[in-house]
Motif scaffolding. Structure first.
Motif, PDB file in Angstrom:
ATOM      1  N   VAL A  36      36.273  19.674  30.061  1.00 29.11           N
ATOM      2  CA  VAL A  36      36.486  20.968  29.400  1.00 29.11           C
ATOM      3  C   VAL A  36      37.954  21.144  29.042  1.00 29.11           C
ATOM      4  CG1 VAL A  36      36.438  23.459  29.758  1.00 29.11           C
ATOM      5  CG2 VAL A  36      34.492  22.062  30.444  1.00 29.11           C
ATOM      6  N   LEU A  37      38.855  20.758  29.936  1.00 29.82           N
ATOM      7  CA  LEU A  37      40.280  20.914  29.678  1.00 29.82           C
ATOM      8  C   LEU A  37      40.727  20.035  28.516  1.00 29.82           C
ATOM      9  CD1 LEU A  37      43.039  22.040  30.301  1.00 29.82           C
ATOM     10  CD2 LEU A  37      43.237  20.418  32.207  1.00 29.82           C
ATOM     11  N   VAL A  38      40.272  18.792  28.482  1.00 29.78           N
ATOM     12  CA  VAL A  38      40.624  17.901  27.364  1.00 29.78           C
ATOM     13  C   VAL A  38      40.138  18.502  26.052  1.00 29.78           C
ATOM     14  CG1 VAL A  38      40.115  15.668  26.305  1.00 29.78           C
ATOM     15  CG2 VAL A  38      40.741  15.793  28.717  1.00 29.78           C
TER      16      VAL A  38
ATOM     17  N   ALA B 199      32.380  31.549  30.851  1.00 31.46           N
ATOM     18  CA  ALA B 199      32.829  30.468  29.966  1.00 31.46           C
ATOM     19  C   ALA B 199      33.540  29.384  30.771  1.00 31.46           C
ATOM     20  CB  ALA B 199      33.768  31.023  28.902  1.00 31.46           C
ATOM     21  N   PRO B 200      33.301  28.095  30.444  1.00 34.56           N
ATOM     22  CA  PRO B 200      34.034  27.021  31.117  1.00 34.56           C
ATOM     23  C   PRO B 200      35.530  27.049  30.810  1.00 34.56           C
ATOM     24  CG  PRO B 200      32.005  26.183  30.166  1.00 34.56           C
ATOM     25  CD  PRO B 200      32.195  27.570  29.624  1.00 34.56           C
ATOM     26  N   ALA B 201      35.874  27.426  29.595  1.00 31.59           N
ATOM     27  CA  ALA B 201      37.292  27.526  29.226  1.00 31.59           C
ATOM     28  C   ALA B 201      37.426  28.438  28.019  1.00 31.59           C
ATOM     29  CB  ALA B 201      37.883  26.151  28.917  1.00 31.59           C
ATOM     30  N   MET B 202      38.616  28.983  27.836  1.00 27.67           N
ATOM     31  CA  MET B 202      38.938  29.791  26.662  1.00 27.67           C
ATOM     32  C   MET B 202      40.316  29.398  26.163  1.00 27.67           C
ATOM     33  SD  MET B 202      37.569  33.588  27.856  1.00 27.67           S
ATOM     34  CE  MET B 202      37.439  34.204  26.173  1.00 27.67           C
ATOM     35  N   VAL B 203      40.426  29.239  24.857  1.00 20.86           N
ATOM     36  CA  VAL B 203      41.726  29.062  24.221  1.00 20.86           C
ATOM     37  C   VAL B 203      42.083  30.406  23.606  1.00 20.86           C
ATOM     38  CG1 VAL B 203      43.071  27.800  22.517  1.00 20.86           C
ATOM     39  CG2 VAL B 203      41.208  26.634  23.745  1.00 20.86           C
ATOM     40  N   ARG B 204      43.167  31.002  24.063  1.00 17.85           N
ATOM     41  CA  ARG B 204      43.544  32.335  23.603  1.00 17.85           C
ATOM     42  C   ARG B 204      44.285  32.248  22.269  1.00 17.85           C
ATOM     43  NH1 ARG B 204      40.386  35.592  26.159  1.00 17.85           N
ATOM     44  NH2 ARG B 204      41.857  37.336  26.035  1.00 17.85           N
ATOM     45  N   GLU B 205      44.432  33.378  21.609  1.00 15.66           N
ATOM     46  CA  GLU B 205      45.069  33.404  20.293  1.00 15.66           C
ATOM     47  C   GLU B 205      46.484  32.855  20.320  1.00 15.66           C
ATOM     48  OE1 GLU B 205      43.909  33.987  17.377  1.00 15.66           O
ATOM     49  OE2 GLU B 205      41.897  34.556  18.024  1.00 15.66           O
TER      50      GLU B 205
ATOM     51  N   SER C 119      41.256  22.224  20.861  1.00 17.04           N
ATOM     52  CA  SER C 119      40.429  23.222  20.190  1.00 17.04           C
ATOM     53  C   SER C 119      41.240  24.380  19.635  1.00 17.04           C
ATOM     54  CB  SER C 119      39.370  23.768  21.162  1.00 17.04           C
ATOM     55  OG  SER C 119      38.500  22.757  21.600  1.00 17.04           O
ATOM     56  N   GLU C 120      40.636  25.038  18.648  1.00 15.96           N
ATOM     57  CA  GLU C 120      41.168  26.288  18.121  1.00 15.96           C
ATOM     58  C   GLU C 120      40.837  27.418  19.089  1.00 15.96           C
ATOM     59  OE1 GLU C 120      43.012  26.563  15.328  1.00 15.96           O
ATOM     60  OE2 GLU C 120      42.925  24.363  15.229  1.00 15.96           O
ATOM     61  N   PRO C 121      41.451  28.584  18.941  1.00 16.84           N
ATOM     62  CA  PRO C 121      41.152  29.704  19.829  1.00 16.84           C
ATOM     63  C   PRO C 121      39.660  30.024  19.864  1.00 16.84           C
ATOM     64  CG  PRO C 121      43.136  30.177  18.596  1.00 16.84           C
ATOM     65  CD  PRO C 121      42.590  28.894  18.038  1.00 16.84           C
ATOM     66  N   GLY C 122      39.169  30.306  21.057  1.00 15.38           N
ATOM     67  CA  GLY C 122      37.758  30.614  21.263  1.00 15.38           C
ATOM     68  C   GLY C 122      37.261  30.045  22.581  1.00 15.38           C
ATOM     69  N   ILE C 123      35.957  30.116  22.763  1.00 16.45           N
ATOM     70  CA  ILE C 123      35.319  29.605  23.983  1.00 16.45           C
ATOM     71  C   ILE C 123      35.089  28.112  23.843  1.00 16.45           C
ATOM     72  CG2 ILE C 123      33.199  29.650  25.358  1.00 16.45           C
ATOM     73  CD1 ILE C 123      33.023  32.627  24.815  1.00 16.45           C
ATOM     74  N   VAL C 124      35.368  27.393  24.919  1.00 21.83           N
ATOM     75  CA  VAL C 124      35.127  25.950  24.969  1.00 21.83           C
ATOM     76  C   VAL C 124      34.073  25.694  26.035  1.00 21.83           C
ATOM     77  CG1 VAL C 124      36.124  23.675  25.364  1.00 21.83           C
ATOM     78  CG2 VAL C 124      37.495  25.466  24.260  1.00 21.83           C
ATOM     79  N   GLY C 125      32.977  25.033  25.654  1.00 17.43           N
ATOM     80  CA  GLY C 125      31.879  24.819  26.574  1.00 17.43           C
ATOM     81  C   GLY C 125      31.635  23.356  26.875  1.00 17.43           C
TER      82      GLY C 125
ATOM     83  N   ILE D 296      45.583  28.404  27.610  1.00 19.75           N
ATOM     84  CA  ILE D 296      44.277  27.895  28.008  1.00 19.75           C
ATOM     85  C   ILE D 296      43.904  28.478  29.363  1.00 19.75           C
ATOM     86  CG2 ILE D 296      42.968  25.840  28.671  1.00 19.75           C
ATOM     87  CD1 ILE D 296      44.625  24.266  26.672  1.00 19.75           C
ATOM     88  N   TRP D 297      42.702  29.045  29.425  1.00 23.73           N
ATOM     89  CA  TRP D 297      42.157  29.544  30.668  1.00 23.73           C
ATOM     90  C   TRP D 297      40.987  28.645  31.043  1.00 23.73           C
ATOM     91  CZ3 TRP D 297      41.619  35.555  29.614  1.00 23.73           C
ATOM     92  CH2 TRP D 297      42.895  36.073  29.355  1.00 23.73           C
TER      93      TRP D 297
END
Length: 308
Positions: free
Chosen positions: A123-125, A93-99, A130-136, A103-104
């Motif tokens: 991806v960071l922006v 995944a390019p990024a993940m927003v955790r619960e 974003s809500e928690p989940g995968i960001v692509g 941000i990873w």
């Protein structure tokens, strides 16, 4: 000059540049002239040294191309929030927003739009909104900010992991993820970042061990310096080890040493520090290369492998 000679001369590139018939540094597998070297191609977005100016540029290159599992905190400019930069995230995944809102940000991803730093910025922006989940990232990022525009700091504190347990360090129920984690961990080779020098990583790949050392100096100067040390026999770190060549990635050279099995990382600390001193001396030497040094330089240049 015959036709063959004219063609060869035309296709050669100045030292440090990519020739038209060489593989494109973007990693597409195409020749440069048919990819980012094409007038009609994506040359406008290609950046040869995309991480220049970021804290720990050399370590970021290592994390993206060489190291299997590592993390480092990045501090966001403005609000001081911390983002976890990772070599690899689950499912690439390019990024993940955790619960919890953390941000990873992943470095080893499937997409490549020519400027990895702009990709990371986009991806960071998106993750910040974003809500928690995968960001692509499915489309080119356009003219948005690069990662350099979004973070601050002068150093990068890298932690090398021997597996991917950090993927679940914020999870209360970790038992259900054990099987997937075991599968991911099975692919990780023992790795360590040396403490005596910057951006040098030892790894054990089974049949042999390696030291891969990402260096920030301009390619031509670094090749001259390495050639001086190679010709003088001053590039061997341990008995039965040898300097075997270099990777070129994201505008930087990464010299590589093969090491005997059982060397380990601790045995490299002192000789690596000594080599760094010798290299600094060679970099400061502005005299013309001798015949032996020119031959050594040619041999080293022929052993470069471009991976990005």
């Amino acid at each position: 000059m015959g036709k063959r000679s004219r063609t060869k001369a035309r296709d050669q590139a100045p030292a440090g540049e990519v020739g038209p018939r060489q593989p494109c540094p973007c990693g597409s597998g195409r020749r440069y002239k048919a990819c980012h070297g094409s007038v009609d191609g994506p040359a406008a977005v290609f950046v040869n040294r995309p991480f220049e100016g970021l804290p720990g540029e050399c370590d970021i290159v290592a994390m993206r191309e060489l190291v299997q599992s590592a993390t480092a905190p990045l501090t966001l400019a403005g609000d001081g929030r911390t983002v976890r930069l990772s070599t690899l995230l689950p499912m690439a995944a390019p990024a993940m927003v955790r619960e919890g809102g953390d941000i990873w940000l992943g470095l080893q991803v499937r997409h490549n739009f020519g400027d990895p730093s702009r990709d990371l910025g986009a991806v960071l922006v998106s993750a910040l909104e974003s809500e928690p989940g995968i960001v692509g990232l499915t489309d080119p990022p356009g003219e948005g900010p690069r990662l350099q525009d979004l973070v601050t700091g002068t150093t990068l504190e890298v932690t090398v992991h021997q597996g991917f347990e950090h993927w679940i360090d914020d999870q209360d129920d970790q038992a259900g993820l054990a099987a997937a984690l075991d599968q991911a961990n099975a692919s990780v080779n023992p790795t360590a970042r040396l403490g005596s020098v910057q951006s040098a990583y030892w790894t054990d790949v089974g049949p042999k061990e390696h030291l891969r050392w990402v260096m920030p100096e301009p390619e031509d100067r670094l090749l001259d310096a390495l050639a001086r040390l190679h010709a003088a026999g001053r590039d061997r770190l341990v008995p039965d080890g040898r300097f075997v060549g270099m990777f070129r990635a994201h505008g930087l050279l990464t010299p590589v040493w093969d090491l005997p099995v059982g060397t380990g990382s601790e045995a490299l600390e002192e000789p690596a520090a000594k080599f760094a001193e010798d290299l600094a001396e060679a970099l400061a030497d502005e005299s013309a290369l001798t015949g032996d040094e020119r031959a050594a330089r040619s041999g080293l240049a022929n052993r470069q492998v471009t991976i990005r």
